[in-house]
Design a protein around this motif. Structure first.
Motif, short mmCIF file in Angstrom:
data_model
loop_
_atom_site.label_atom_id
_atom_site.label_comp_id
_atom_site.label_asym_id
_atom_site.label_seq_id
_atom_site.Cartn_x
_atom_site.Cartn_y
_atom_site.Cartn_z
N LEU A 1 0.83 -1.21 0.00
CA LEU A 1 0.00 0.00 0.00
C LEU A 1 0.86 1.26 0.00
N LEU A 2 1.97 1.23 0.74
CA LEU A 2 2.88 2.38 0.79
C LEU A 2 3.54 2.60 -0.57
N ILE A 3 3.80 1.52 -1.29
CA ILE A 3 4.42 1.63 -2.61
C ILE A 3 3.41 2.16 -3.63
N GLN A 4 2.15 1.72 -3.52
CA GLN A 4 1.13 2.12 -4.48
C GLN A 4 0.63 3.54 -4.26
N LEU A 5 0.70 4.04 -3.01
CA LEU A 5 0.16 5.36 -2.71
C LEU A 5 0.78 6.47 -3.55
N PRO A 6 2.12 6.58 -3.67
CA PRO A 6 2.69 7.64 -4.52
C PRO A 6 2.23 7.54 -5.98
N ILE A 7 2.09 6.30 -6.47
CA ILE A 7 1.66 6.12 -7.86
C ILE A 7 0.23 6.59 -8.04
N PHE A 8 -0.63 6.26 -7.06
CA PHE A 8 -2.02 6.70 -7.15
C PHE A 8 -2.12 8.22 -7.11
N LEU A 9 -1.38 8.86 -6.18
CA LEU A 9 -1.43 10.31 -6.06
C LEU A 9 -0.91 10.99 -7.33
N ALA A 10 0.17 10.42 -7.90
CA ALA A 10 0.72 10.99 -9.13
C ALA A 10 -0.27 10.88 -10.28
N LEU A 11 -0.90 9.71 -10.39
CA LEU A 11 -1.87 9.51 -11.47
C LEU A 11 -3.12 10.36 -11.24
N PHE A 12 -3.51 10.50 -9.98
CA PHE A 12 -4.66 11.34 -9.64
C PHE A 12 -4.45 12.76 -10.14
N ASN A 13 -3.28 13.35 -9.84
CA ASN A 13 -2.99 14.72 -10.28
C ASN A 13 -2.84 14.80 -11.79
N ALA A 14 -2.25 13.77 -12.40
CA ALA A 14 -2.07 13.77 -13.85
C ALA A 14 -3.41 13.78 -14.57
N LEU A 15 -4.36 12.96 -14.10
CA LEU A 15 -5.67 12.91 -14.74
C LEU A 15 -6.51 14.14 -14.40
N ARG A 16 -6.37 14.64 -13.18
CA ARG A 16 -7.17 15.78 -12.73
C ARG A 16 -6.83 17.05 -13.48
N THR A 17 -5.58 17.18 -13.90
CA THR A 17 -5.15 18.42 -14.57
C THR A 17 -4.98 18.24 -16.08
N SER A 18 -5.36 17.10 -16.60
CA SER A 18 -5.12 16.82 -18.02
C SER A 18 -6.13 17.53 -18.91
#
Length: 527
Positions: A414-431
Motif C-alpha cells: 500500500l505504501l508503494i502504491q500510494l505515490p503512484i495513485f497520487l501521481a496519477l490522480f494529479n495527472a488525470l485531474r489536470t489533463s
C-alpha cells in the motif's frame, strides 16, 4: 459505532458548520471588505496622480466603446478604456467559453483613464492609440499567433521639443478567470495570481502563488512571467526588452454561490486580480520608446506547452510526485496515439500499472487472506490472555511464525502504491487532453463527472464485494462498521470526480478483486 457516538458526531458537525457560516465567514468577509476599500482608495489616488506631468493635457473622458477582433482561438472584445481584453470567448470543444465574464478594467488593460481608439488592423493584429498630451502619443498593438505565444507591444512617441515624464502604470489581470462548467465549483480555490521565477542553484524555474492580498517586491528581473491561472487556463505576460516593477495582488468578489444547497443563503465567490507595475520614466524630446512583451492566454495543454518556450508547463501542478505524474501523462498520450480513445488509454495505463505492481498486490492480498484464516485462533488468544499483554504478544508472534505470516507485508504494498495513485490522480485531474474527450455512450467528457453516476456506483459495488471478501470473522464492531460504510463513503466522494479518474479507480478495483478472488482460493486450498 454506537448511537451516542453518531449523535455526538452529528452535533459536533452542526456546531462546526454553524460557527463557520455565522462567525468565521462573516468575519473574513468584513476583513476582505475593509481591504477592498483600502485598495479602491489607493487606485483612485493612482488615477489622479498617474499622469503627473501630462495630466493637464489628458483627453476628455468619452463613453466606453467595445471593439471586437477574431483571434485564432477566440473571439475577443477590447475596451476603449485602457485597451484591455474585456471578453475572451474561447473556442472550446464543448462550445464557446467566456473566460472573462467578471467586471473589471480587462486583461492587459493599461492606463484605463485614457480613451483609446482603433488605429490599425490586420488579419492577425490590432493597434490602439491614445494621446497622453499634445505631441505625446501611446500606441498599443496586440498580435495573435497560431502557436499561442502572442505579442503585446506598447510604443510611446514624444514629438515635442522637450523631455516628458511618462506616467507609472500597470498591466491588469483579473479579477477572476473563469473555467469550464465542470470546474466552476472548485474555481475559487483553484484561481490564483502567480509568477514564475528562476531561483539560483535550481535546475527548473519555481512557480510562486499568491495566497493573499499582498505586494511582492519581485520585479521583472526576478521572474519570467506573471499572471493568473486556474486548473485549466492560464493568462500571463512575458516582458521582453523592459523590466517590470513590483507585483500587486488582491481578491475581489466576482459572483455568488449557494451555501449548503441554499439553506444558508449565498456566499461571495472571489477571484484574483494582479497588477504588474511599470515605473515612471523619462522620454527624451523627439524620441520613441517601445516596450515589447509576449503573452499567453488559453488552456494549460501540457503537450502544447512542451513545444513552447518560457516553461509554461510549470503552471500545471503534478503534486509532490511530479516526476511520476509526468511519466504517467506521457504513457497515457502514447496509448491514446495507438487507440484514439482516452478512456481505453486510461484502462491500458491501469492494466500496465497493475502488471508492474502485481507482485506487491499479490503480497498484500496473500497477507490479508492469511490473516483472515488465522482470525479465529487470534481471537481465542486475545480472550485467553486479555489480562496479560506480554503473554499475548509472545503467543501472537508464535502464531505468525507458525503460519509464516508477516503483518507488515500487507502494509508495504500500500505504501508503494500510494505515490503512484497520487501521481496519477494529479495527472488525470489536470489533463486538458481529457477535456471534451469521450469514452463510450454516456461518457462524453472524461474531465467532468459521470452525468448518470454509473461509474461511481459500479466502483462502490466492486469495493463492497472486495470488503466482504477480506473482512475477517469476529472483527471488532467499530472496525466492522468502518469496513461496511467505506464503499458508500468512497462512492459519495467520487460522485463529482472526473469520470476519467473514476474509470481508473474502477478498473483498478476490478483487477484487484480478480487477483484477490484467485488468491483467496489458493490460500483456502493450502494445507
Amino acid at each position: 459505532m454506537n448511537r451516542n457516538f453518531l449523535l455526538a458526531a452529528l452535533f459536533f458537525l452542526l456546531v462546526l458548520t454553524g460557527y463557520n457560516q455565522f462567525v468565521t465567514i462573516p468575519r473574513m468577509q468584513q476583513e476582505q471588505k475593509a481591504a477592498e476599500q483600502q485598495l479602491a482608495a489607493a487606485q483612485e489616488e493612482l488615477a489622479h496622480t498617474a499622469l503627473p506631468s501630462l495630466s493637464k493635457a489628458a483627453p476628455s473622458s468619452l463613453p466606453e466603446e467595445m471593439i471586437t477582433f477574431r483571434a485564432p482561438t477566440a473571439q475577443i472584445t477590447f475596451s476603449s478604456k485602457g485597451a484591455g481584453i474585456k471578453t475572451f470567448l474561447f473556442d472550446d470543444v464543448l462550445g464557446d467559453l467566456d473566460l472573462t465574464p467578471y467586471k473589471g478594467e480587462g486583461y492587459f488593460a493599461t492606463l484605463p483613464q485614457l480613451d483609446f481608439t482603433e488605429s490599425q488592423r490586420t488579419q492577425h493584429s490590432i493597434t490602439f492609440s491614445a494621446d497622453l498630451a499634445a505631441g505625446v502619443e501611446m500606441h498599443k498593438t496586440y498580435r495573435f499567433n497560431e502557436n499561442g505565444i502572442n505579442n503585446v507591444n506598447i510604443t510611446f512617441n514624444n514629438k515635442t521639443g522637450s523631455d516628458v515624464e511618462l506616467p507609472a502604470f500597470a498591466f491588469n489581470f483579473g479579477p477572476g478567470l473563469a473555467t469550464t462548467k465542470s470546474e466552476m465549483s472548485d474555481n475559487e480555490r483553484e484561481s490564483k495570481a502567480v509568477y514564475l521565477m528562476q531561483e539560483s542553484g535550481k535546475k527548473h524555474p519555481t512557480l510562486v502563488k499568491f495566497t493573499k492580498s499582498e505586494e511582492s517586491p519581485a520585479s521583472g528581473k526576478d521572474w519570467i512571467w506573471a499572471g493568473v491561472q486556474n486548473r485549466y487556463f492560464l493568462s500571463v505576460l512575458i516582458p521582453q526588452n523592459w523590466t517590470a516593477g513590483t507585483l500587486k495582488t488582491d481578491r475581489h468578489p466576482v459572483t455568488t454561490r449557494k451555501r449548503a444547497w441554499g439553506l444558508f443563503g449565498e456566499a461571495e465567490v472571489q477571484g484574483p486580480q494582479l497588477l504588474i507595475n511599470v515605473p515612471a520614466q523619462t522620454l527624451a524630446a523627439k524620441s520613441s520608446l517601445e516596450m515589447k512583451s509576449d503573452f499567453y492566454f488559453g488552456p494549460k495543454d501540457y503537450q502544447a506547452f512542451e513545444k513552447l518556450p518560457y516553461h509554461l508547463s510549470r503552471s500545471i501542478e503534478f503534486g509532490f510526485f511530479g516526476a511520476l505524474g509526468r511519466l504517467a501523462r506521457n504513457v497515457l498520450e502514447l496509448f491514446y496515439s495507438w487507440t484514439g480513445n482516452y478512456g481505453v488509454a486510461i484502462i491500458m495505463l491501469t492494466v500496465l500499472l497493475q502488471l508492474i505492481l502485481f507482485k506487491f498486490t499479490l503480497m498484500s492480498l496473500k497477507s490479508s487472506a492469511q490473516m483472515k484464516k488465522v482470525q479465529p485462533e487470534m481471537k481465542r488468544l486475545q480472550e485467553k490472555y486479555k489480562n496479560n499483554p506480554e503473554a499475548l504478544n509472545r503467543e501472537m508472534l508464535a502464531l505468525y511464525q507458525k503460519h509464516k505470516i508477516n503483518p507488515l507485508s500487507g502494509c508495504l504494498p500500500l505504501l508503494i502504491q500510494l505515490p503512484i495513485f497520487l501521481a496519477l490522480f494529479n495527472a488525470l485531474r489536470t489533463s486538458w487532453s481529457l477535456h471534451g474527450a469521450g469514452f463510450i455512450w454516456w461518457i462524453t467528457d472524461l474531465s467532468s463527472k459521470d452525468p448518470y453516476y454509473i461509474l461511481p456506483i459500479l466502483m462502490g459495488a466492486v469495493m463492497f464485494f472486495q470488503q466482504r471478501a477480506t473482512m475477517p470473522a469476529g472483527m471488532d464492531p467499530t472496525q466492522a462498521a468502518m469496513f461496511k460504510y467505506m464503499p458508500l463513503i468512497f462512492t459519495l466522494l467520487f460522485m463529482n470526480f472526473p469520470s476519467g479518474l473514476v474509470l481508473y479507480w474502477l478498473t483498478n478495483s476490478l483487477i484487484t478483486f480478480g487477483i484477490q478472488t484467485l488468491a483467496n482460493k489458493k490460500i483456502a486450498n493450502m494445507k
